[in-house]
Scaffold this active site. Sequence first.
Site, PDB file in Angstrom:
ATOM      1  CB  SER A  45      -0.866   0.019   1.269  1.00 49.35           C
ATOM      2  OG  SER A  45      -1.477   1.278   1.448  1.00 49.35           O
TER       3      SER A  45
ATOM      4  CE1 TYR B   3      -3.882  -2.305   5.692  1.00 47.73           C
ATOM      5  CE2 TYR B   3      -2.937  -0.204   4.989  1.00 47.73           C
ATOM      6  CZ  TYR B   3      -3.586  -1.391   4.691  1.00 47.73           C
ATOM      7  OH  TYR B   3      -3.934  -1.664   3.383  1.00 47.73           O
TER       8      TYR B   3
HETATM    9  N1  LIG Z   1      -8.849  -0.955  -0.781  1.00 44.29           N
HETATM   10  C1  LIG Z   1      -7.836  -0.144  -0.544  1.00 44.29           C
HETATM   11  O1  LIG Z   1      -7.983   1.100  -0.477  1.00 44.29           O
HETATM   12  C2  LIG Z   1      -6.435  -0.716  -0.415  1.00 44.29           C
HETATM   13  C3  LIG Z   1      -5.356   0.167  -0.584  1.00 44.29           C
HETATM   14  C4  LIG Z   1      -4.065  -0.330  -0.485  1.00 44.29           C
HETATM   15  C5  LIG Z   1      -3.860  -1.667  -0.231  1.00 44.29           C
HETATM   16  N2  LIG Z   1      -4.931  -2.502  -0.048  1.00 44.29           N
HETATM   17  C6  LIG Z   1      -4.651  -3.907   0.242  1.00 44.29           C
HETATM   18  O2  LIG Z   1      -5.242  -4.712  -0.768  1.00 44.29           O
HETATM   19  C7  LIG Z   1      -5.494  -6.024  -0.259  1.00 44.29           C
HETATM   20  C8  LIG Z   1      -6.896  -6.452  -0.648  1.00 44.29           C
HETATM   21  O3  LIG Z   1      -7.824  -5.582  -0.024  1.00 44.29           O
HETATM   22  P1  LIG Z   1      -9.186  -5.140  -0.733  1.00 44.29           P
HETATM   23  O4  LIG Z   1      -9.170  -3.666  -0.800  1.00 44.29           O
HETATM   24  O5  LIG Z   1      -9.428  -5.917  -1.947  1.00 44.29           O
HETATM   25  O6  LIG Z   1     -10.204  -5.539   0.452  1.00 44.29           O
HETATM   26  P2  LIG Z   1     -11.573  -6.380   0.462  1.00 44.29           P
HETATM   27  O7  LIG Z   1     -12.411  -6.008  -0.699  1.00 44.29           O
HETATM   28  O8  LIG Z   1     -12.091  -6.204   1.838  1.00 44.29           O
HETATM   29  O9  LIG Z   1     -11.069  -7.888   0.267  1.00 44.29           O
HETATM   30  C9  LIG Z   1     -10.298  -8.530   1.256  1.00 44.29           C
HETATM   31  C10 LIG Z   1     -10.135  -9.993   0.891  1.00 44.29           C
HETATM   32  O10 LIG Z   1      -9.356 -10.634   1.934  1.00 44.29           O
HETATM   33  C11 LIG Z   1     -10.058 -11.790   2.384  1.00 44.29           C
HETATM   34  N3  LIG Z   1      -9.792 -12.036   3.806  1.00 44.29           N
HETATM   35  C12 LIG Z   1      -9.972 -11.187   4.847  1.00 44.29           C
HETATM   36  N4  LIG Z   1      -9.689 -11.798   6.007  1.00 44.29           N
HETATM   37  C13 LIG Z   1      -9.312 -13.066   5.686  1.00 44.29           C
HETATM   38  C14 LIG Z   1      -8.928 -14.194   6.454  1.00 44.29           C
HETATM   39  N5  LIG Z   1      -8.878 -14.147   7.791  1.00 44.29           N
HETATM   40  N6  LIG Z   1      -8.627 -15.338   5.812  1.00 44.29           N
HETATM   41  C15 LIG Z   1      -8.691 -15.408   4.450  1.00 44.29           C
HETATM   42  N7  LIG Z   1      -9.038 -14.366   3.671  1.00 44.29           N
HETATM   43  C16 LIG Z   1      -9.369 -13.210   4.279  1.00 44.29           C
HETATM   44  C17 LIG Z   1     -11.540 -11.477   2.136  1.00 44.29           C
HETATM   45  O11 LIG Z   1     -12.294 -12.662   1.953  1.00 44.29           O
HETATM   46  P3  LIG Z   1     -13.271 -13.378   3.037  1.00 44.29           P
HETATM   47  O12 LIG Z   1     -13.968 -12.309   3.818  1.00 44.29           O
HETATM   48  O13 LIG Z   1     -14.169 -14.231   2.174  1.00 44.29           O
HETATM   49  O14 LIG Z   1     -12.336 -14.216   3.863  1.00 44.29           O
HETATM   50  C18 LIG Z   1     -11.456 -10.733   0.816  1.00 44.29           C
HETATM   51  O15 LIG Z   1     -11.426 -11.657  -0.260  1.00 44.29           O
HETATM   52  C19 LIG Z   1      -5.246  -5.940   1.247  1.00 44.29           C
HETATM   53  O16 LIG Z   1      -3.980  -6.499   1.546  1.00 44.29           O
HETATM   54  C20 LIG Z   1      -5.249  -4.441   1.542  1.00 44.29           C
HETATM   55  O17 LIG Z   1      -4.444  -4.132   2.663  1.00 44.29           O
HETATM   56  C21 LIG Z   1      -6.218  -2.060  -0.140  1.00 44.29           C
END
Ligand SMILES: NC(=O)c1ccc[n+]([C@@H]2O[C@H](COP(=O)([O-])OP(=O)(O)OC[C@H]3O[C@@H](n4cnc5c(N)ncnc54)[C@H](OP(=O)(O)O)[C@@H]3O)[C@@H](O)[C@H]2O)c1
Length: 259
Positions: free
Chosen positions: A145, A155
């Site tokens: 990130s 984080y």
């Molecule tokens: N969105 C942003 O603004 C942003 C910015 C920078 C970086 N990121 C990073 O991008 C990555 C993906 O995030 P996203 O934005 O796509 O979020 P998201 O839409 O909330 O998706 C998160 C994913 O992680 C899975 N997950 C969460 N807890 C888990 C667990 N205990 N075991 C297995 N799977 C788990 C969820 O699936 P289930 O609930 O089905 O388990 C879901 O598929 C993360 O590492 C986040 O830190 C996000």
Amino acid sequence: MPLTRSLGTRALITGASAGIGREFAWQLAEAGLDLVLVARDKQRLDALAEELHEAHDVAVEVLPADLLTTPGIKAVEARVAASVNRIDVLVNNAGFGLRKPFDENDVDDELGMLRILVEVPLRLTHAALSHLLPAGEGVIINIASVAGFTPRGTYSAAKAWLLSFSRWANLVYKPRGVTVTAVAPGFVRTEFHQRLGGPLEHRIPDPLWLAAPDVVRVALRDARRGKAVTIPSLRYKAIVVAAKLVPDALAERLGRIGR
Ligand SMILES: NC(=O)c1ccc[n+]([C@@H]2O[C@H](COP(=O)([O-])OP(=O)(O)OC[C@H]3O[C@@H](n4cnc5c(N)ncnc54)[C@H](OP(=O)(O)O)[C@@H]3O)[C@@H](O)[C@H]2O)c1
């Protein structure tokens, strides 16, 4: 190694049920890769697997696992290390943030976040290298990130670890055929901020939002090029340069608008 390379034949994606991980699944399937989808929600994974298979005629395995539990991590590690139907692309993507500041959180919640953002990618990378290095090829993509470039709590510290780890691992393993690319997006429209709860996302100005398809397109392009770190969008490249110039105290205050 050529300047750009094909991605491989089979990818395992953690956090594939939603957001950025789900988009990786679509773009990798479109590129013709078979997939292994990991997340907790089996129903969502099954539905996605069917859609991907129908749309792109790829084989899709579903591996439901809670990566906060030891059996969950072990099951995914074993799949990544398996020599049958070998994984040659690993996308370490699953993650979440915590809403409250460090001192107000339960320390076990903090350790859970550290586990999913640091321990899980470390373990899965280690498991993947066990066969990618002998094969002399492979691609590892770690979703970090832009928060990892500034002092913004645990984080951001975890994402800084992933950036540093990926930069080092790409230096050491790329000459042996395995590239390691950290992706550092800014705010992306996914379920991430809803899962944090509350009105946080309304405080983030519109021009700062990225779309997951754009983030993943840049991530895959730069993984093919073997880059150690990629920051999707010019906006965020400029923000990262600026963040390195401003004092930590100011960066920390600006960072409070969100993750
Ligand atoms: N969105 C942003 O603004 C942003 C910015 C920078 C970086 N990121 C990073 O991008 C990555 C993906 O995030 P996203 O934005 O796509 O979020 P998201 O839409 O909330 O998706 C998160 C994913 O992680 C899975 N997950 C969460 N807890 C888990 C667990 N205990 N075991 C297995 N799977 C788990 C969820 O699936 P289930 O609930 O089905 O388990 C879901 O598929 C993360 O590492 C986040 O830190 C996000």
